[in-house]
Design a protein around this motif. Structure first.
Motif, PDB file in Angstrom:
ATOM      1  N   ASP A   1       0.816  -1.221   0.000  1.00 22.58           N
ATOM      2  CA  ASP A   1       0.000   0.000   0.000  1.00 22.58           C
ATOM      3  C   ASP A   1       0.852   1.275   0.000  1.00 22.58           C
ATOM      4  OD1 ASP A   1       0.947  -0.455   2.541  1.00 22.58           O
ATOM      5  OD2 ASP A   1      -0.837   0.303   3.542  1.00 22.58           O
ATOM      6  N   SER A   2       2.153   1.132  -0.251  1.00 22.37           N
ATOM      7  CA  SER A   2       3.043   2.298  -0.214  1.00 22.37           C
ATOM      8  C   SER A   2       2.887   3.135  -1.475  1.00 22.37           C
ATOM      9  CB  SER A   2       4.497   1.845  -0.083  1.00 22.37           C
ATOM     10  OG  SER A   2       4.928   1.223  -1.285  1.00 22.37           O
ATOM     11  N   ILE A   3       3.327   4.374  -1.384  1.00 24.33           N
ATOM     12  CA  ILE A   3       3.284   5.266  -2.538  1.00 24.33           C
ATOM     13  C   ILE A   3       4.165   4.721  -3.659  1.00 24.33           C
ATOM     14  CG2 ILE A   3       5.133   6.785  -1.714  1.00 24.33           C
ATOM     15  CD1 ILE A   3       1.998   7.973  -3.551  1.00 24.33           C
ATOM     16  N   GLY A   4       5.299   4.117  -3.294  1.00 26.39           N
ATOM     17  CA  GLY A   4       6.193   3.533  -4.287  1.00 26.39           C
ATOM     18  C   GLY A   4       5.537   2.415  -5.069  1.00 26.39           C
ATOM     19  N   ALA A   5       4.799   1.554  -4.376  1.00 21.11           N
ATOM     20  CA  ALA A   5       4.103   0.452  -5.043  1.00 21.11           C
ATOM     21  C   ALA A   5       3.036   0.991  -5.994  1.00 21.11           C
ATOM     22  CB  ALA A   5       3.482  -0.479  -4.014  1.00 21.11           C
ATOM     23  N   LYS A   6       2.361   2.044  -5.578  1.00 20.74           N
ATOM     24  CA  LYS A   6       1.331   2.645  -6.437  1.00 20.74           C
ATOM     25  C   LYS A   6       1.958   3.281  -7.681  1.00 20.74           C
ATOM     26  CE  LYS A   6      -1.862   3.460  -2.643  1.00 20.74           C
ATOM     27  NZ  LYS A   6      -2.468   4.459  -1.766  1.00 20.74           N
ATOM     28  N   ILE A   7       3.137   3.889  -7.516  1.00 24.49           N
ATOM     29  CA  ILE A   7       3.839   4.480  -8.666  1.00 24.49           C
ATOM     30  C   ILE A   7       4.254   3.374  -9.632  1.00 24.49           C
ATOM     31  CG2 ILE A   7       5.960   5.665  -9.383  1.00 24.49           C
ATOM     32  CD1 ILE A   7       5.737   7.249  -6.711  1.00 24.49           C
ATOM     33  N   GLN A   8       4.832   2.303  -9.100  1.00 25.03           N
ATOM     34  CA  GLN A   8       5.271   1.200  -9.953  1.00 25.03           C
ATOM     35  C   GLN A   8       4.108   0.541 -10.683  1.00 25.03           C
ATOM     36  OE1 GLN A   8       7.549  -1.153  -7.096  1.00 25.03           O
ATOM     37  NE2 GLN A   8       9.408  -0.586  -8.181  1.00 25.03           N
ATOM     38  N   ALA A   9       2.955   0.501 -10.052  1.00 23.39           N
ATOM     39  CA  ALA A   9       1.782  -0.121 -10.670  1.00 23.39           C
ATOM     40  C   ALA A   9       1.100   0.805 -11.672  1.00 23.39           C
ATOM     41  CB  ALA A   9       0.792  -0.540  -9.585  1.00 23.39           C
ATOM     42  N   GLY A  10       1.583   2.049 -11.778  1.00 27.07           N
ATOM     43  CA  GLY A  10       0.996   2.998 -12.713  1.00 27.07           C
ATOM     44  C   GLY A  10      -0.311   3.596 -12.222  1.00 27.07           C
ATOM     45  N   GLU A  11      -0.525   3.546 -10.924  1.00 29.01           N
ATOM     46  CA  GLU A  11      -1.776   4.033 -10.342  1.00 29.01           C
ATOM     47  C   GLU A  11      -1.724   5.501  -9.938  1.00 29.01           C
ATOM     48  OE1 GLU A  11      -2.478   1.422  -7.052  1.00 29.01           O
ATOM     49  OE2 GLU A  11      -2.618  -0.354  -8.322  1.00 29.01           O
ATOM     50  N   MET A  12      -0.568   6.141 -10.067  1.00 28.16           N
ATOM     51  CA  MET A  12      -0.412   7.529  -9.634  1.00 28.16           C
ATOM     52  C   MET A  12      -0.081   8.418 -10.823  1.00 28.16           C
ATOM     53  SD  MET A  12      -0.871   7.357  -6.333  1.00 28.16           S
ATOM     54  CE  MET A  12      -0.232   8.843  -5.631  1.00 28.16           C
ATOM     55  N   THR A  13      -0.759   9.567 -10.906  1.00 30.57           N
ATOM     56  CA  THR A  13      -0.424  10.579 -11.899  1.00 30.57           C
ATOM     57  C   THR A  13       0.436  11.632 -11.203  1.00 30.57           C
ATOM     58  OG1 THR A  13      -2.314  11.977 -11.375  1.00 30.57           O
ATOM     59  CG2 THR A  13      -2.652  10.238 -13.028  1.00 30.57           C
ATOM     60  N   PHE A  14       0.993  12.551 -11.962  1.00 29.30           N
ATOM     61  CA  PHE A  14       1.748  13.634 -11.342  1.00 29.30           C
ATOM     62  C   PHE A  14       0.842  14.466 -10.440  1.00 29.30           C
ATOM     63  CE2 PHE A  14       4.867  12.998 -14.844  1.00 29.30           C
ATOM     64  CZ  PHE A  14       5.957  12.737 -14.034  1.00 29.30           C
ATOM     65  N   GLY A  15      -0.396  14.648 -10.838  1.00 29.81           N
ATOM     66  CA  GLY A  15      -1.348  15.370  -9.997  1.00 29.81           C
ATOM     67  C   GLY A  15      -1.596  14.643  -8.689  1.00 29.81           C
ATOM     68  N   ASP A  16      -1.736  13.313  -8.758  1.00 29.97           N
ATOM     69  CA  ASP A  16      -1.906  12.514  -7.543  1.00 29.97           C
ATOM     70  C   ASP A  16      -0.697  12.644  -6.630  1.00 29.97           C
ATOM     71  OD1 ASP A  16      -4.339  11.534  -8.504  1.00 29.97           O
ATOM     72  OD2 ASP A  16      -3.407   9.747  -9.382  1.00 29.97           O
TER      73      ASP A  16
ATOM     74  N   GLU B   1      -0.649  16.035  -4.925  1.00 29.88           N
ATOM     75  CA  GLU B   1      -1.633  16.040  -3.834  1.00 29.88           C
ATOM     76  C   GLU B   1      -1.108  15.243  -2.635  1.00 29.88           C
ATOM     77  OE1 GLU B   1      -6.102  14.330  -3.046  1.00 29.88           O
ATOM     78  OE2 GLU B   1      -5.589  14.998  -5.071  1.00 29.88           O
ATOM     79  N   TRP B   2      -0.497  14.115  -2.899  1.00 29.67           N
ATOM     80  CA  TRP B   2       0.032  13.279  -1.821  1.00 29.67           C
ATOM     81  C   TRP B   2       1.115  14.026  -1.042  1.00 29.67           C
ATOM     82  CZ3 TRP B   2       4.844  11.123  -0.709  1.00 29.67           C
ATOM     83  CH2 TRP B   2       4.849  10.173   0.291  1.00 29.67           C
ATOM     84  N   VAL B   3       2.024  14.698  -1.773  1.00 26.03           N
ATOM     85  CA  VAL B   3       3.108  15.443  -1.124  1.00 26.03           C
ATOM     86  C   VAL B   3       2.550  16.599  -0.299  1.00 26.03           C
ATOM     87  CG1 VAL B   3       5.076  16.964  -1.541  1.00 26.03           C
ATOM     88  CG2 VAL B   3       4.880  14.811  -2.792  1.00 26.03           C
ATOM     89  N   LEU B   4       1.625  17.341  -0.874  1.00 26.45           N
ATOM     90  CA  LEU B   4       1.080  18.501  -0.171  1.00 26.45           C
ATOM     91  C   LEU B   4       0.264  18.102   1.059  1.00 26.45           C
ATOM     92  CD1 LEU B   4       0.018  20.683  -3.225  1.00 26.45           C
ATOM     93  CD2 LEU B   4       2.001  21.011  -1.712  1.00 26.45           C
ATOM     94  N   ASN B   5      -0.374  16.940   1.024  1.00 25.18           N
ATOM     95  CA  ASN B   5      -1.201  16.498   2.143  1.00 25.18           C
ATOM     96  C   ASN B   5      -0.485  15.553   3.100  1.00 25.18           C
ATOM     97  OD1 ASN B   5      -3.447  17.945   1.230  1.00 25.18           O
ATOM     98  ND2 ASN B   5      -4.023  16.277  -0.145  1.00 25.18           N
ATOM     99  N   SER B   6       0.720  15.179   2.765  1.00 28.84           N
ATOM    100  CA  SER B   6       1.459  14.219   3.575  1.00 28.84           C
ATOM    101  C   SER B   6       1.863  14.853   4.902  1.00 28.84           C
ATOM    102  CB  SER B   6       2.705  13.743   2.841  1.00 28.84           C
ATOM    103  OG  SER B   6       3.423  12.847   3.648  1.00 28.84           O
ATOM    104  N   LYS B   7       1.625  14.128   5.941  1.00 26.46           N
ATOM    105  CA  LYS B   7       2.030  14.576   7.263  1.00 26.46           C
ATOM    106  C   LYS B   7       3.358  13.937   7.658  1.00 26.46           C
ATOM    107  CE  LYS B   7      -2.642  15.562   8.831  1.00 26.46           C
ATOM    108  NZ  LYS B   7      -2.908  16.246   7.641  1.00 26.46           N
ATOM    109  N   ASP B   8       3.852  13.060   6.788  1.00 26.49           N
ATOM    110  CA  ASP B   8       5.136  12.412   7.043  1.00 26.49           C
ATOM    111  C   ASP B   8       6.261  13.415   6.876  1.00 26.49           C
ATOM    112  OD1 ASP B   8       3.899   9.989   7.413  1.00 26.49           O
ATOM    113  OD2 ASP B   8       4.219   9.322   5.356  1.00 26.49           O
TER     114      ASP B   8
END
Length: 81
Positions: free
Chosen positions: A36-51, A54-61
């Motif tokens: 369920d990591s962001i890296g796995a989603k990127i590798q699976a092609g499930e993330m766009t640059f917009g996504d 949004e993830w970076v701007l909303n990330s609390k990490d």
């Protein structure tokens, strides 16, 4: 000639058998391995640059700066060469 080629192949086989670089690479990208990591989603092609934006701007990490151990990897490779 052939002696250098044979030596190179033996050294490459030993490097692969001992998994020194493989373990470094696995450790370096361990955060990408979680399903369920962001890296796995990127590798699976499930993330766009917009996504990603949004993830970076909303990330609390607050990611920790961690060494990629590039110098160690180079030293290991040079040892086997």
């Amino acid at each position: 000639g052939m002696d250098a080629l044979a030596r190179g192949l033996r050294n490459a086989a030993k490097l692969l058998e001992e998994r020194m670089l493989a373990d470094l690479v696995t450790d370096r990208y361990r955060s990408w391995a979680a399903p369920d990591s962001i890296g796995a989603k990127i590798q699976a092609g499930e993330m766009t640059f917009g996504d990603l934006e949004e993830w970076v701007l909303n990330s609390k990490d607050d990611p920790l700066a961690e060494s990629g151990k590039q110098e160690l990897a180079e030293t290991i490779l040079n040892y086997y060469v």
